[in-house]
Scaffold this motif. Structure first.
Motif, PDB file in Angstrom:
ATOM      1  N   SER A 153     -28.169  -5.773 -75.189  1.00 51.51           N
ATOM      2  CA  SER A 153     -27.495  -4.510 -75.548  1.00 51.51           C
ATOM      3  C   SER A 153     -27.360  -3.619 -74.332  1.00 51.51           C
ATOM      4  CB  SER A 153     -28.299  -3.773 -76.626  1.00 51.51           C
ATOM      5  OG  SER A 153     -28.300  -4.568 -77.794  1.00 51.51           O
ATOM      6  N   SER A 204     -22.278   1.724 -74.803  1.00 50.52           N
ATOM      7  CA  SER A 204     -21.000   1.498 -75.489  1.00 50.52           C
ATOM      8  C   SER A 204     -20.048   2.665 -75.273  1.00 50.52           C
ATOM      9  CB  SER A 204     -21.235   1.269 -76.992  1.00 50.52           C
ATOM     10  OG  SER A 204     -21.915   2.389 -77.538  1.00 50.52           O
ATOM     11  N   TYR A 219     -18.391  -7.796 -71.941  1.00 50.85           N
ATOM     12  CA  TYR A 219     -18.698  -6.877 -73.045  1.00 50.85           C
ATOM     13  C   TYR A 219     -18.055  -7.414 -74.305  1.00 50.85           C
ATOM     14  CZ  TYR A 219     -19.110  -2.535 -75.693  1.00 50.85           C
ATOM     15  OH  TYR A 219     -19.412  -1.605 -76.658  1.00 50.85           O
ATOM     16  N   GLY A 261     -18.121  -5.821 -77.318  1.00 54.45           N
ATOM     17  CA  GLY A 261     -17.928  -4.749 -78.289  1.00 54.45           C
ATOM     18  C   GLY A 261     -19.249  -4.295 -78.912  1.00 54.45           C
ATOM     19  N   ASP A 262     -19.246  -3.104 -79.520  1.00 57.88           N
ATOM     20  CA  ASP A 262     -20.399  -2.587 -80.250  1.00 57.88           C
ATOM     21  C   ASP A 262     -21.695  -2.590 -79.440  1.00 57.88           C
ATOM     22  OD1 ASP A 262     -18.791  -2.248 -82.531  1.00 57.88           O
ATOM     23  OD2 ASP A 262     -19.084  -4.382 -83.063  1.00 57.88           O
ATOM     24  N   GLY A 263     -21.602  -2.371 -78.143  1.00 57.19           N
ATOM     25  CA  GLY A 263     -22.817  -2.316 -77.315  1.00 57.19           C
ATOM     26  C   GLY A 263     -23.399  -3.673 -76.969  1.00 57.19           C
ATOM     27  N   TYR A 266     -23.604  -7.150 -74.839  1.00 53.48           N
ATOM     28  CA  TYR A 266     -23.225  -7.744 -73.555  1.00 53.48           C
ATOM     29  C   TYR A 266     -23.664  -9.203 -73.553  1.00 53.48           C
ATOM     30  CZ  TYR A 266     -21.954  -3.162 -71.944  1.00 53.48           C
ATOM     31  OH  TYR A 266     -21.327  -1.957 -71.817  1.00 53.48           O
TER      32      TYR A 266
END
Lengths: 490, 490
Positions: free
Chosen positions: A18, A21, A48, A50-52, A54
């Motif tokens: 994480s 974002s 990335y 999405g939504d934080g 990685y």
């Protein structure tokens, strides 16, 4: 964080973590990892999701223990360490395909790969049920490579709006080329995995000119970011090839320098160095008065030659010119379309395959039959209707039973396409020529058997007796015949 | 001596007289005449016909009274005067064929001539009975031009010794290239006249490489004397064309300078300026790596382009490059011979004819079927056995019913060969392409009918309705179809 996770050789290791974002993580966050094996280091870019979230993906190519450590311009993403154990590959996993013996292909484990490609440009952008049907059709076909586009297609018979796009946005509201849509990419990944399950290489077309959304006219910065994101997400899939464009020379917003740069961006960001090529529209050599030219397939970052051309005779020349594998990734399609590129007979499609094969090259199929639903294999997938696919299957069985073919010292005369391995094996294809007999000048001191192959009827007939030196074979005076000449094993 | 003898326009006036027969009259005696019509003078060379006979032949091209006076280095042959009356030509006499409207041919009286040639290289060197059969076959065929050699031919299937030779001598005893054999030439003249009676142009091949007698390796002096003798004997025959060579580039004893000189010798000695060209073996443009080149058909003394090439697609380019009529005088032959140039299908032969015609060019036929007698049309004549000749006849009827065709402003798309007369007439040939329909972009404000032509089945079907501007035609999705689009006559 992750320790001793088992990943098979040429499988995919994935590290998810994480991070921030806010802002635009696609543009602002650098995230990568170094994977180490003994003294070796492999740099891998992350992305990335999405939504934080990685992600780092890695395809290990050597069995044993690998360690890794992440790096980032965001402190919480940097310095993550771990290890993985790369195990033996499972039975059907031969690794990614690469160039083999100058003009051919093999999987990383050395198994020869004879590409028998088909074309279904945007099967992946069609409704779910149609995608299923396409995969069904492929599973029963000869095809082990498919040309398909990342971007949706705008063209005749292609006016429906797809469900998902690589970028955030829509045709109505416009796209933000600096923000990717992870749901599109996850879907594409599941499609590539479905192909992998069928033993099919995904010859991914990264750019194309058939566009109403603006994807063909992005800025240099947007193009490069798109390529880097794509490499980070997809290079760990062992069955991907990079086709920089379909008909690159119709993309008038791009220059030759752009294509050079794209090749370099891919080279720098693909940890696994998948096959790379680019596909043309013009046909230099067809017109005496034409000034058209191709992207120079001789450049070092082009791994194999991907050509659109209807005349397979040139394969012999191209092999000599480029000294790379020759893949004729479009030679017109079997069908009855109004368009000229989509209305050849099954006979002609099959003749292209045989001529290409018997010159030591590789040919790609496509199909374009008019139908009331306007579901056409070449673009949408669905069902195969033509007469060539079953016969291409037959050719594939012949090619996979023999060696990889090249130029031979034996001259089978100019009206025949021929290739082989001197003293061992020769494949001779007569195409539309129909000699009533032929004098062969085989090597002296070796004994051969000769099979007459009716390529259309899919029949192999062993000719009586054994053959050596200068000898005569009687032939049926019929079009579309081939000879397979094999050394007698003592 | 001769006064007011009547000769029809483009007929042949002949003056025979006696002179010295000692020494070598072929080499030593100059004999010529000036023919005068009003203020116009035509220089005509005479020739020695053996046994002390000297002959001047003249083809008058203008009706009315002509006078003449001979000249010679022998007093008894000089200063002979006379006159002739040139009368109207008889019904089937349209004069010699010349170039018409840049890319086409017409007889001297303006009647268009559409060459539908065939090839029977040495039918004239075969036994009498076989010659008769050849003329019989020709009389029932579509062919109105025949490629044939002055010299006999040495090649596979061609090993019999002919009865007569252009020169005195024999293979066993050698030849005297400074002495002609008049009996050979009289026979050749009767053969040319027999062809004329059938309405067939004799495309005479003056040199060729298939030789065991030494005719391909004569000295420059011998070559030039041969050409001058040939012009003096034959240029008064209205149905001759000069083909300087078959496959000139296989005559290794000759240089490009020799061919240039031959063209000039012919220009200077042919009082009637018959059509002149030269025929190649190599195929520049087929191989990227080929250095082969053709005789430059752009030179001013080449009246039309005579090409050996299997790909009729190039006709469009050649028309633009050369701005002369394009005759593809060999595109491989229908048959089942062991040799590659002689084993194409009737379908392919016919497709070459249609593609050539629909690009505004002309194509020549040949036939090479294996048979126990080894009598093969391409060389010996005899019987036609193939599937193409009847269908070439059908094409001829289509072409002769329409205008001479050229490039048009209407684009019928690249997969179709097309030509026409803008706003009046278009011929569109789809070949192996088989569109299920096609959008035509015809001129606005003109109404057309459209005939669908099945070139293989020889059927013309008028499509329902009339067509104008952008319109759709439904097509059968079948190979070898053509469209004839004609302006509706109001």
């Amino acid at each position: 964080m992750a320790h001793n996770i088992e990943t098979e050789r040429w499988g995919r290791f994935e590290l998810r973590t994480s991070g921030p974002s806010g802002g635009n993580p696609y543009a602002d966050v650098r995230f990568s990892a170094k994977f180490r094996y003994g003294n070796r280091t492999v740099d891998v870019s992350g992305f990335y999701d999405g939504d934080g979230h990685y992600v780092i993906r890695f395809m290990p190519d050597t069995t044993g223990e690998w360690t890794f450590e992440t790096d980032s311009n965001m402190p919480e993403l940097a310095g993550i360490r771990g290890s993985l154990i790369c195990t033996e590959p499972s039975a059907r996993n031969h690794g990614p395909v690469g160039v083999d013996r100058i003009h051919h292909f093999a999987y990383a484990d050395g198994t020869p790969f004879h590409p028998f490609g088909t074309t279904s440009y945007v099967w992946n952008h069609q409704p779910e049920q149609l995608q299923e049907q396409t995969l069904q059709s492929l599973s029963k076909s000869a095809f082990n490579k498919i040309r398909m586009c990342v971007f949706p297609k705008h063209y005749d018979y292609n006016h429906a709006e797809p469900e998902r796009f690589p970028f955030e946005g829509s045709l109505a509201q416009g796209f933000d080329f600096s923000r990717f849509d992870p749901s599109y990419w996850r879907k594409l990944e599941s499609q590539i995995e479905a192909l992998q399950g069928l033993g099919i290489e995904a010859d991914l077309i990264l750019f194309h000119p058939y566009d109403r959304w603006g994807f063909a006219k992005m800025s240099a910065e947007e193009d490069d970011r798109y390529l880097r994101y794509l490499m980070a997400r997809l290079s760990s899939f062992r069955n991907v090839w990079w086709s920089l464009a379909n008909e690159f020379d119709l993309m008038h917003a791009k220059t030759m320098q752009d294509w050079d740069r794209f090749f370099r961006v891919i080279q720098e960001n693909d940890a696994n160095q998948h096959l790379r090529s680019i596909h043309n529209w013009h046909h230099p050599g067809l017109h005496y008065t034409s000034n058209a030219h191709w992207y120079d397939h001789g450049k070092p970052w082009v791994t194999h030659v991907s050509i659109q051309h209807h005349d397979l005779h040139f394969v012999t020349d191209w092999r000599k010119l480029y000294r790379k594998p020759i893949v004729v990734d479009e030679c017109r399609y079997e069908g009855d379309l109004n368009h000229g590129w989509g209305n050849i007979t099954g006979q002609k499609m099959l003749a292209c395959f045989w001529e290409g094969a018997a010159r030591g090259g590789y040919v790609t199929h496509g199909e374009t039959f008019l139908n009331p639903e306007n579901v056409i294999w070449w673009s949408h997938g669905g069902k195969l209707r033509g007469e060539s696919p079953a016969r291409i299957q037959f050719l594939r069985s012949i090619m996979e039973a023999g060696p990889q073919l090249g130029e031979t010292a034996v001259d089978f005369e100019w009206d025949a396409a021929s290739a082989g391995v001197d003293g061992e094996y020769y494949l001779v294809y007569f195409g539309e020529s129909r000699p009533g007999y032929r004098i062969l000048n085989l090597p002296e001191g070796v004994t051969f058997t000769v099979d007459l192959i009716d390529t259309w009827e899919m029949k192999v007939t062993k000719l009586p007796g054994e053959y050596a030196g200068t000898c005569r074979v009687d032939l049926p005076g019929k079009a579309y015949q081939a000879l397979r000449i094999q050394k007698v094993k003592k």
